[in-house]
Each structure stands twice: as C-alpha cells, then as structure tokens.
Design a protein around this motif. Structure first.
Motif, PDB file in Angstrom:
ATOM      1  N   SER A  97       0.971  -1.452   0.398  1.00 22.06           N
ATOM      2  CA  SER A  97      -0.168   0.555   0.071  1.00 22.06           C
ATOM      3  C   SER A  97       0.849   1.643  -0.309  1.00 22.06           C
ATOM      4  O   SER A  97       0.190   2.365  -0.175  1.00 22.06           O
ATOM      5  CB  SER A  97      -1.122   0.367   1.185  1.00 22.06           C
ATOM      6  OG  SER A  97       0.342  -0.017   2.376  1.00 22.06           O
ATOM      7  N   TRP A 115      -5.396   8.378   3.660  1.00 20.05           N
ATOM      8  CA  TRP A 115      -5.747   6.966   2.344  1.00 20.05           C
ATOM      9  C   TRP A 115      -6.075   5.610   3.173  1.00 20.05           C
ATOM     10  O   TRP A 115      -6.789   5.050   2.829  1.00 20.05           O
ATOM     11  CB  TRP A 115      -4.834   7.458   1.308  1.00 20.05           C
ATOM     12  CG  TRP A 115      -5.234   6.450   0.240  1.00 20.05           C
ATOM     13  CD1 TRP A 115      -5.807   6.639  -0.717  1.00 20.05           C
ATOM     14  CD2 TRP A 115      -3.909   5.250  -0.054  1.00 20.05           C
ATOM     15  NE1 TRP A 115      -5.832   5.162  -1.999  1.00 20.05           N
ATOM     16  CE2 TRP A 115      -4.930   4.480  -1.202  1.00 20.05           C
ATOM     17  CE3 TRP A 115      -2.863   4.715   0.739  1.00 20.05           C
ATOM     18  CZ2 TRP A 115      -4.470   3.407  -2.267  1.00 20.05           C
ATOM     19  CZ3 TRP A 115      -2.647   3.529  -0.387  1.00 20.05           C
ATOM     20  CH2 TRP A 115      -3.015   2.666  -1.196  1.00 20.05           C
ATOM     21  N   ALA A 168      -8.975   3.314   2.481  1.00 19.06           N
ATOM     22  CA  ALA A 168      -9.283   1.750   2.142  1.00 19.06           C
ATOM     23  C   ALA A 168      -9.501   0.903   3.186  1.00 19.06           C
ATOM     24  O   ALA A 168     -10.217  -0.010   2.589  1.00 19.06           O
ATOM     25  CB  ALA A 168      -7.342   1.796   1.424  1.00 19.06           C
ATOM     26  N   LEU A 222     -11.729   3.439  -1.733  1.00 19.83           N
ATOM     27  CA  LEU A 222     -10.737   3.969  -2.508  1.00 19.83           C
ATOM     28  C   LEU A 222     -10.980   5.542  -3.351  1.00 19.83           C
ATOM     29  O   LEU A 222     -10.272   5.388  -4.574  1.00 19.83           O
ATOM     30  CB  LEU A 222     -11.062   2.408  -3.033  1.00 19.83           C
ATOM     31  CG  LEU A 222     -10.713   0.827  -2.934  1.00 19.83           C
ATOM     32  CD1 LEU A 222     -10.402   0.545  -3.888  1.00 19.83           C
ATOM     33  CD2 LEU A 222      -9.241   1.772  -1.901  1.00 19.83           C
ATOM     34  N   VAL A 260     -14.972   4.413  -6.137  1.00 19.44           N
ATOM     35  CA  VAL A 260     -13.810   3.042  -7.194  1.00 19.44           C
ATOM     36  C   VAL A 260     -13.890   1.828  -6.983  1.00 19.44           C
ATOM     37  O   VAL A 260     -14.251   0.650  -7.558  1.00 19.44           O
ATOM     38  CB  VAL A 260     -12.743   3.743  -7.176  1.00 19.44           C
ATOM     39  CG1 VAL A 260     -11.323   2.385  -7.808  1.00 19.44           C
ATOM     40  CG2 VAL A 260     -12.327   5.318  -7.606  1.00 19.44           C
ATOM     41  N   LEU A 261     -14.279   1.650  -5.579  1.00 16.27           N
ATOM     42  CA  LEU A 261     -14.513  -0.074  -5.159  1.00 16.27           C
ATOM     43  C   LEU A 261     -15.232  -0.693  -5.972  1.00 16.27           C
ATOM     44  O   LEU A 261     -15.288  -1.913  -6.079  1.00 16.27           O
ATOM     45  CB  LEU A 261     -14.492  -0.191  -3.019  1.00 16.27           C
ATOM     46  CG  LEU A 261     -14.516  -1.792  -3.100  1.00 16.27           C
ATOM     47  CD1 LEU A 261     -12.745  -1.959  -3.314  1.00 16.27           C
ATOM     48  CD2 LEU A 261     -14.843  -1.472  -1.426  1.00 16.27           C
ATOM     49  N   PRO A 286      -7.531   8.417  -8.661  1.00 18.63           N
ATOM     50  CA  PRO A 286      -8.598   7.470  -8.343  1.00 18.63           C
ATOM     51  C   PRO A 286      -8.229   6.084  -8.368  1.00 18.63           C
ATOM     52  O   PRO A 286      -8.192   4.653  -7.793  1.00 18.63           O
ATOM     53  CB  PRO A 286      -9.054   7.959  -7.567  1.00 18.63           C
ATOM     54  CG  PRO A 286      -9.320   9.563  -8.079  1.00 18.63           C
ATOM     55  CD  PRO A 286      -8.050   9.375  -8.995  1.00 18.63           C
ATOM     56  N   GLN A 324      -5.583   4.255  -8.969  1.00 19.15           N
ATOM     57  CA  GLN A 324      -4.469   4.218  -7.455  1.00 19.15           C
ATOM     58  C   GLN A 324      -4.971   2.961  -6.472  1.00 19.15           C
ATOM     59  O   GLN A 324      -4.876   1.843  -6.087  1.00 19.15           O
ATOM     60  CB  GLN A 324      -4.599   5.067  -6.411  1.00 19.15           C
ATOM     61  CG  GLN A 324      -4.023   5.360  -4.715  1.00 19.15           C
ATOM     62  CD  GLN A 324      -3.827   6.386  -4.346  1.00 19.15           C
ATOM     63  OE1 GLN A 324      -2.868   6.555  -4.343  1.00 19.15           O
ATOM     64  NE2 GLN A 324      -4.955   6.925  -4.370  1.00 19.15           N
ATOM     65  N   GLY A 325      -7.079   2.737  -6.969  1.00 23.16           N
ATOM     66  CA  GLY A 325      -7.656   1.908  -5.814  1.00 23.16           C
ATOM     67  C   GLY A 325      -7.184   0.732  -7.076  1.00 23.16           C
ATOM     68  O   GLY A 325      -7.306  -0.334  -6.895  1.00 23.16           O
TER      69      GLY A 325
END
Length: 314
Positions: A20, A68, A72, A77, A87-88, A280, A283-284
């Motif tokens: 992470s 963050w 998470a 996310l 995002v998730l 985002p 990154q997710g």
C-alpha cells in the motif's frame, strides 16, 4: 499446521502494508495535479485550493498516506474523476469479469498440463517427451494477443461459432456469457499449458530420481500406481507454487486479452484509467491487484503442507 498458518498470516500483513505504501508513493511521483485535472485548466485558484483541501492534497505525505490507508481499510478507495463513481464497486464489478476468465483458464490448464508434464518426465528423452516439450515450447513462444486474434479470425469470423465483440454477464444469460468468454479462456489456457507443463515435467524428473520411487518399483508396484501415489503428490508442490504466481498475475488483469476480446475486465479498467489520468481509479486498481496477488500466494502457502509435509516439519 495452525502455527504454520499463523506465521504465514503474520508475514502477509507487513507485505500488504509495504504494498500500500508503494502504491501510494508511485502515484505521487506521477506528474500532474489531480485537483487541476478534475476542475480543468480554466479553474480559478480559490476553487483549486478548496478541492485540494477537500482531497487532503494540501497536507504532508505521511498524513495523506494515513488518511488514504484508513479510508481504504474501510472500503473507500475514492471516486473516479471520469464518471464520479465510487472506485471500489467499479473495481469489484470489473474483477468479476477477469476472475471468471482467469479461474477457468488456469484450472483447465492445470488439469491438462500436470498429467502431460508427468508423462513427459516418465518418458524422458523419448519421442513422447520430445513431442510434449516441443508443444509446450511452441505455446510459450506464441504471443497471447496474436493467438487471440487467430482464434477470433478462425472461430469468430470464419466459422461464426462465437461472437467476436462485446460481453454478457452470467447474471443476464449464462449460455451467452459462456459463448463470449470461450475464446478468451481458450487463449489463456493454451498459453498457460506451456508454462505449467514444463514445470510439471521438471518437478516430475526430480521426484522420479529419488530413492522412495525406486523402492516402490522394487516392491513390484505398477508404474501407474507409482506415478499416481508417489510421484504426483510430491511433484505437484513446485507446480502449485507456479500456479499461484500465474493466478496472481492474471487476476491482476489480463489487459492484452481483455483488449483483444473487448472485455470490460480489471486490466482494461486500469489501462483506461492510466490513459485518462484518473488517479483514484489507477490507485484503487493497483492496490486491489497487489492485495489479490498477496492473498493468492498466501493461499498457496497454506495449501503447500498438504502436498509437502516437510514444510510444516521445518
């Protein structure tokens, strides 16, 4: 066995933390300002500063990382810059497509490759061995996108057996879903058969040279029994490790296959996010891919003692 499992779980936690941290830092090294990208070039300084404060971009990197990471861990996310969706759920939706293809392909490849590798090891340096090794080497040498295009041309355009563009979910129509994923699964299966066959053969050759195999043969056991009861369980452990690595890599997104067959999978989502500079989403996806890879290899480690009791003994 419980102590071994606890040790592996304890090793996975710091790995996930480092992963992470790596994902967070890599995205911060990418040029550009996410707030400016979201508002556009015409945004005024006040609105830009307000959005940066809302996203926490005006704070120090350690504070940003802790915020963050905390979000998470709670399943947040962020939201996509392109379509303003969480995002998730987006990642999980795309992952279902990728997982349905990857699990089927790796499972079929293992069912074919492990017996082929053992047969090649048993018939080492014979015509059968050379044919199996040659076929595996040929499959390894073929690029996945080229094989996918050939499959589309032959079975989709020429024969018309399966559709060539689009995707239908299993919840909508199971039969149509199978028709849409048939070619991607076949393409991945053929590619992975080459990898797994060579590993199974190498492991089988090593086991066939051990003393307990010679002892089993000396007792008069049939070769089929020797291979099934003595060689297969001991030779499968290294192959299982490779299966875990392959599974982790493919679950992270087979972007090339998904692009060739126009599948809305995780790999394609990541590539589209990179092109759109949707931070985002990128990154997710990266965090999700890394987590899946660690968890798959953890599962393989936990299964290892079932095939090699020496692991727990050590």
């Amino acid at each position: 066995m419980p102590l071994y499992a606890l040790k592996r779980l304890a090793m996975a936690l710091p790995t996930l933390l480092l992963v992470s941290l790596g994902v967070f830092l890599l995205l911060r090294l990418v040029p550009g300002d996410p707030a400016e990208l979201m508002l556009g070039d015409s945004a005024d300084a006040v609105a830009l500063a307000a959005l940066r404060a809302e996203m926490g971009l005006d704070r120090s990197l350690p504070v940003q990382f802790l915020r963050w990471l905390g979000a998470a861990l709670s399943g947040d996310l962020g939201r996509s810059i392109g379509n303003d969706l969480p995002v998730l759920p987006l990642v999980l939706q795309r992952f279902q497509v990728t997982a349905s293809i990857v699990f089927a392909a790796v499972g079929l490849a293992a069912l074919v490759a492990v017996p082929l590798g053992l047969i090649a090891a048993w018939k080492q340096n014979s015509g059968t061995d050379l044919a199996i090794v040659g076929g595996a080497t040929l499959l390894l040498s073929v690029p996945s996108f080229w094989l996918g295009l050939l499959m589309l041309l032959a079975f989709g355009l020429k024969l018309g057996w399966v559709p060539v563009v689009g995707y239908v979910g299993f919840s909508e129509n199971a039969w149509e879903a199978l028709r849409y994923i048939a070619l991607p699964v076949a393409t991945l299966t053929l590619i992975e058969i080459g990898v797994l066959t060579r590993m199974s053969r190498a492991a089988g050759i090593d086991v066939l040279r051990l003393e307990f195999v010679a002892h089993a043969r000396a007792k008069g056991l049939p070769e089929r029994t020797v291979l099934r009861r003595h060689v297969l369980p001991n030779a499968f452990a290294p192959t299982l490790t490779l299966i875990g690595i392959v599974l982790g890599n493919l679950l992270g997104g087979v972007a090339v296959i998904e692009t060739v067959f126009t599948l809305p999978g995780l790999g394609r989502l990541l590539v589209d996010g990179i092109y759109a500079r949707d931070y985002p989403v990128v990154q997710g996806c990266m965090l999700f891919v890394a987590t899946i890879y660690v968890l798959v290899n953890l599962a393989v480690d936990l299964l290892y003692p079932l095939f090699d009791p020496r692991v727990t003994a050590e």
